[in-house]
Design a protein around this motif. Sequence first.
Motif, short mmCIF file in Angstrom:
data_model
loop_
_atom_site.label_atom_id
_atom_site.label_comp_id
_atom_site.label_asym_id
_atom_site.label_seq_id
_atom_site.Cartn_x
_atom_site.Cartn_y
_atom_site.Cartn_z
N GLN A 244 5.14 3.64 2.16
CA GLN A 244 4.60 2.35 1.80
C GLN A 244 4.38 1.46 3.03
OE1 GLN A 244 7.40 0.80 -1.09
NE2 GLN A 244 6.20 1.61 -2.82
N THR A 245 3.30 0.72 3.00
CA THR A 245 2.98 -0.25 4.05
C THR A 245 2.76 -1.61 3.38
OG1 THR A 245 1.87 1.46 5.33
CG2 THR A 245 1.41 -0.82 5.94
N LEU B 99 0.86 -1.19 0.00
CA LEU B 99 0.00 0.00 0.00
C LEU B 99 0.89 1.24 0.00
CD1 LEU B 99 -2.66 -0.99 2.68
CD2 LEU B 99 -2.75 -1.34 0.21
N GLN B 100 0.66 2.12 -0.93
CA GLN B 100 1.41 3.37 -0.98
C GLN B 100 0.45 4.52 -0.74
OE1 GLN B 100 4.57 3.68 -3.86
NE2 GLN B 100 4.07 5.82 -4.32
N LEU B 101 0.60 5.11 0.44
CA LEU B 101 -0.31 6.16 0.89
C LEU B 101 -1.77 5.68 0.80
CD1 LEU B 101 1.37 9.28 -0.76
CD2 LEU B 101 1.62 8.44 1.59
N GLY B 102 -1.95 4.39 1.15
CA GLY B 102 -3.29 3.81 1.19
C GLY B 102 -3.75 3.19 -0.09
N ALA B 103 -3.04 3.39 -1.20
CA ALA B 103 -3.44 2.84 -2.49
C ALA B 103 -2.74 1.51 -2.74
CB ALA B 103 -3.12 3.82 -3.61
N VAL B 104 -3.51 0.51 -3.20
CA VAL B 104 -2.95 -0.81 -3.49
C VAL B 104 -2.08 -0.72 -4.73
CG1 VAL B 104 -3.48 -3.20 -4.08
CG2 VAL B 104 -4.92 -1.98 -2.44
N GLN B 105 -0.85 -1.26 -4.62
CA GLN B 105 0.10 -1.23 -5.73
C GLN B 105 0.03 -2.52 -6.55
OE1 GLN B 105 2.01 1.76 -6.27
NE2 GLN B 105 0.33 2.22 -4.85
N PRO B 106 0.40 -2.47 -7.82
CA PRO B 106 0.32 -3.66 -8.69
C PRO B 106 1.34 -4.74 -8.35
CG PRO B 106 1.33 -1.84 -9.87
CD PRO B 106 0.83 -1.28 -8.58
#
Length: 276
Positions: free
Chosen positions: A70-71, A48-55
């Motif tokens: 990133q989390t 997750l980058q700033l809450g957005a799911v990454q590919p």
Amino acid sequence: MNDDNVVNMNSFKQGGKLLVTILVIAVIALLGTQSFTIISAGHSGVVLQLGAVQPNVMQEGLHFKIPFVQTVIPIEVRVQKSEMSQTSASRDLQNVSTTIAVNFHLEPNNVNKLYQQVGLDYNSRIVDPAIAEAFKSVTAQYTAEELISKRSEVSGKVKELLTQKLSTYYIVLDEINIREFTFSEEFNRAIESKQIAEQQALKSKLDLERIKIEKEQEITKAQAQAEALRLQKQEVTPELIQLRQIEAQLEAIRKWDGKMPNVTGGAMPFIDVDKQ
């Protein structure tokens, strides 16, 4: 400024430098710990980058990530098990209950899509409802008796339908086990009565077949005896009759004890034996 003030000033400056150094080291250490993550065996990492799911999906091992930006959420991709009791209705409207055990796993490279669409509660939101729906859909195609006699076929259809439903959410069905079906007491008694009737009918059929065979055997035996008598009559000649009479007289002589029979009145039995 006296010497004491100079010493105090130098000590203050040295203390400040030491504090800054400690803070810098702490920040560096914190950044270091926040820059790497470890994905354990049997898991995949959703980034997750700033809450957005990454590919990109992180697989097992050590990985770099952007600190504080990133989390990484680890998700288990090993085989998992879901077991639940189900009640449905057959095609002939009989209530049927069973326990279904399902083994499944998540597609390691698509856990990010599953997380984005469903979240972590995929078992109760996707797997269990899909099991219930597939079971009810398939059992409605069979009568209660067919569910018993075609259990493997029913299990295969449930597995096929459940595989399609789970694959939509990147879940792979490994195996399915449907335990013994149970029905109402009334239906069980009806099945038992039917089985008894079928057994009795089978016994009656076997008895009829046995009687038929025995009669056929008797007929065959009588026919054989009649044929034997017919052949014997064909072989009877005057010479054979005379021979049998002579044999009977000789047998009587052989058994005679030399005593004359005691009789009152009547003629004495006479044995006609031709003299040589």
